[in-house]
Design a protein around this motif. Structure first.
Motif: not given
Length: 139
Positions: A67-76
């Motif tokens: 699989w390929v995981g994807c998303g955004n980097m955390e916006d702290f």
């Protein structure tokens, strides 16, 4: 494999999409775009679904999950109730992964490396060949 970090205005954010994962975790449009890009390269994609960390583009389950995981980097800096970030300000992340079932690992060797390496090379090629994607980190 650490994957790839990049910026792109190709992927919008649906304010309700983090209801399917954890708050402020985005990437549905990225996941569906990757699905299309992988299918154009001859891969069969079984499913695209939300996880608590982002979105998963499941390619196959047997003899191991790929699989390929994807998303955004955390916006702290964002707080509860803040609107989603503008797509241009998001740093996206995607990475290939492979997992052999527990019993398969015990009773026989399952070598995921060739498939994982090929998926990583194809993922990199997909990203670098898209003019609207700018890599911001090298693995």
């Amino acid at each position: 494999m650490n994957g790839y970090w990049f910026e792109s205005s190709l992927f919008g954010i649906d304010p309700q999409e983090d209801d399917e994962s954890n708050p402020r975790r985005y990437g549905r449009q990225l996941a569906h775009w990757l699905r299309s890009q992988l299918e154009q390269r001859g891969y069969t994609v079984a499913d695209v679904f939300a996880e608590d960390w982002g979105w998963c583009v499941m390619c196959h389950f047997k003899p191991f999950s790929l699989w390929v995981g994807c998303g955004n980097m955390e916006d702290f800096e964002a707080g509860p109730g803040d609107p989603p970030p503008e797509p241009e300000s998001v740093v996206w992340h995607c990475f290939p992964a492979a997992e052999a079932p527990f019993l398969a690992r015990i009773f026989r060797r399952v070598d995921t490396a060739p498939a994982l390496n090929r998926r990583d090379a194809d993922l990199r090629q997909i990203l670098v060949s898209e003019p609207a994607v700018a890599l911001v980190g090298e693995p």
